[in-house]
Design an enzyme around this catalytic site. Structure first.
Site, PDB file in Angstrom:
ATOM      1  N   LYS B  70       3.685   4.232   2.202  1.00 53.44           N
ATOM      2  CA  LYS B  70       3.909   2.789   2.116  1.00 53.44           C
ATOM      3  C   LYS B  70       4.584   2.447   0.786  1.00 53.44           C
ATOM      4  CE  LYS B  70       1.195  -1.531   2.506  1.00 53.44           C
ATOM      5  NZ  LYS B  70      -0.197  -2.064   2.551  1.00 53.44           N
ATOM      6  N   SER B 139      -0.542  -5.082   6.369  1.00 54.28           N
ATOM      7  CA  SER B 139       0.689  -4.957   5.613  1.00 54.28           C
ATOM      8  C   SER B 139       1.277  -3.553   5.670  1.00 54.28           C
ATOM      9  CB  SER B 139       0.429  -5.324   4.154  1.00 54.28           C
ATOM     10  OG  SER B 139      -0.493  -4.423   3.549  1.00 54.28           O
ATOM     11  N   SER B 163      -5.224  -4.309   6.243  1.00 57.35           N
ATOM     12  CA  SER B 163      -3.859  -3.796   6.292  1.00 57.35           C
ATOM     13  C   SER B 163      -3.705  -2.361   6.748  1.00 57.35           C
ATOM     14  CB  SER B 163      -3.194  -3.951   4.918  1.00 57.35           C
ATOM     15  OG  SER B 163      -2.886  -5.300   4.659  1.00 57.35           O
TER      16      SER B 163
END
Lengths: 422, 422
Positions: B70, B139, B163
């Site tokens: 990420k 996210s 997330s």
């Protein structure tokens, strides 16, 4: 004698009354730095002109007063090298959270202060303003020395073992390590994330309490606090034999003076869980450091000092089972601490084994600090006592978790008691 | 249909037996990415050639398999922009700790995956591989989607609210949010430091457990675990009315199938302290975010989305008193959780309100995740159920703090039960 700290609260009153300005004070700081810095070596980077410019716009309780920031905190407008050649000339893309908080409170960052290598034990070049032949302590060496020498009224540091309280003690200024999580570590170069704590330096306890209140918005100022007859537990710890004779005598003196001044003072022996917790500190610190600094170990091994390299190698060899056992010990010790303290407001214990050791090859020992960092409780170095050599001897006031205001208030009371009798 | 995850454990067995090589698998990943990425949009940056080169030297249990990271984790060899134009093209000077751990375990970072803006709610461009008209969740949007689409066998994400678990549920893969502090957040762009948790993605629970074991050195693999007859507490929470009919039916189905498969299943109503804690999550998150992102607020306000800007402004308006009250509520809730669970091994509860919502304007709701992030307990998304639309429906298995191995084992057991009956 290079140790002549400023009076931040006095300067703030002078700015408020119009007798002086932030820019004029910065210029005076500049003069002090020009004179003392060649000997003290407190700064890694200085931005005098920028600070003057920023002081004109400064709004907030710090009114444009200068702040020194340990060079392990990111600053977007100044290089940040974390005390290692690995990051020489590095320019971060943002400010550490506590730097933003200082700026929001009207503080002006005058420069980055010298840290030991990655906030561990390998010394920087800073000397003790009270005697340049002695270490200023570490790892927040430059921050403590800059405040002691009157180069800045305030400074920021960090403590994973004893890196705020010890240099404050050696240099003879107030140091405040808050309860864990009062000040964010975002943008601080991590060493051991469950121990790394942001700390503050100022000449006196009242000054450092004001500084803390200004940047956190918390009611930490000591002026209005009720501090008559505090309840004090003197804790000599299982490491008492490591303290110098002068430090042991200093604690006896504090015990006597505090009692005479109306405090209720008891001597408390900590149960064995706390010596286990003391040992657990190293396991947790070194295990976490080996993860936090894995990139440096794997990519810049040759640029690490042998001291740090060996520590990280050792940390990597610690099993997760031993690490988990150490964390469990800490949880038990935290629960036991409340019982051990009974109804005492604070603990009084040495800030260090004694006065600053001679020489610059070592920054001294953190053995009287590690347990309190591990417990996450507030700790304050109270200046005011001295060894026969004239070097400062620091007394540590440790409070209950989350009771930072009370801890600072008692530390301020004790500072007054020591000053009145000296 | 772009959702066709790999089988990492199968691939590792094939590498071990010499039937294939890490480089060959990387090339296959490259083919999948070439085909699916124009629709899915999982990657912010790809380094295919570098990954091939690094795979030849990879040593350790991950044997050169690809990992998506990420883009809120620092990488020294790839740009890292934290999902915001503020940091477009930023090159960090070091790797995040978990990235170093992946590399040490023989994982090869193939690229940086799309994140929402600064890991909050403003979506990136990623689409759900199960149906590109739907959000992948956030996210950690790109990490979940990349694993679901078979672009990578493993990916890293982070969770402050929901997330990791939510995008895993929406995309139909396993997601694992460990107990707080199992995986270091050093080098993760902070949002709310007492909540930010590193999480992992892989196709199945057994895969994600292997991945976690490989990078942490902990015995988290599920293969050898005793998982017969787990004790399960089904928790519908005070937000049950927010779950879709399909999700409510899915939980009923799990209750029935788990009981039939030999589990001891009870339905548990959480006491009121947990709805207070749920509310406290937002106070803590937003107050901390306003400090963690103070630099961005003060220097790049115009480049923040209105959604995030308003949240940070709100966070700055939260008083320290309200913040401290929220933290106290959390402490009480953590102590109450053990009692509430009784002798249950795990909680079963929805991973999200339902399947992935249509459209890309929102990444969905984290209301079924926030409490568990706040409690610091392990949580696993178990894939395997589907809505009538064909979209995945995720079931969340939540364990006791520190009992990550047991939690993963029960999640694996449940995944098997769901698979056998579907």
């Amino acid at each position: 004698m290079l140790a002549r700290p400023l009076s931040p609260l006095g300067l703030l009153a002078d700015i408020e009354s119009g007798r002086t300005s932030a820019a004029a004070i910065l210029r005076a700081c500049g003069d002090t730095i020009a004179e003392a810095e060649p000997i003290v070596g407190a700064f890694e980077h200085l931005d005098f002109d920028g600070a003057i410019a920023r002081s004109h716009d400064a709004a907030g309780p710090l009114r444009g007063l200068a702040v020194g920031v340990k060079d392990v905190f990111d600053t977007a407008d100044m290089p940040t090298s974390y005390g290692t050649q690995i990051y020489a000339g590095h320019h971060p893309v943002s400010d550490a959270a506590v730097v933003s908080m200082v700026r929001r409170a009207g503080g002006v960052v005058l420069g980055k202060t010298v840290t030991t290598e990655l906030a561990f034990f390998e010394p920087g070049r800073t000397r003790n303003p009270a005697n340049p032949g002695h270490t200023p302590g570490g790892s927040s060496s430059g921050s403590a020395a800059a405040v002691a020498a009157g180069m800045v009224p305030f400074a920021i540091g960090s403590q994973t073992g004893g890196s705020v309280i010890r240099p404050a003690a050696y240099c003879g200024v107030a140091g405040y390590k808050p309860s864990f999580r009062i000040l964010p570590t975002v943008g601080l170069k991590a060493f051991a994330w469950s121990l790394d704590t942001v700390g503050l330096f100022a000449p006196t306890v009242a000054d450092v309490a004001f500084f803390a209140a200004a940047i956190t918005g918390r009611s930490l100022e000591v002026t209005a606090k009720e501090t008559a007859a505090p309840r004090i537990a003197v804790v000599r710890t299982h490491l008492w034999h490591e303290a110098t004779g002068e430090m042991r005598a200093a604690i006896d003196t504090v015990e006597r003076l505090a009692t005479a001044a109306g405090a209720s003072v008891v001597s408390v022996d900590l149960p064995g869980i706390f010596s286990e917790a003391f040992a657990a500190h190293q396991v947790i610190q070194d295990h976490q450091a080996a993860m936090a600094l894995a990139y440096e170990m794997d990519n810049h091994r040759d640029l690490l000092s042998p001291l740090l390299r060996d520590t990280l190698d050792y940390g990597r060899s610690i099993s997760v089972e031993d690490y988990d056992t150490a964390r469990r010990t800490v949880r038990h010790a935290r629960l036991a601490l409340r019982d051990a303290l009974g109804d005492a407001d604070v603990i009084v214990t040495p800030s260090a084994t004694g006065a600053a050791p001679e020489g610059l090859a070592s920054t001294g020992s953190s053995i009287f600090n590690r347990l309190w960092t591990l417990m996450g409780v507030p700790a304050v170095n109270v200046p005011g006592l001295h060894a026969a050599s004239g070097l400062p001897l620091g007394i540590q006031v440790v409070g209950h978790h989350g009771r930072d205001g009370k801890t600072l208030a008692v530390a301020n009371w004790l500072e007054g008691v020591l000053k009145a009798k000296s």
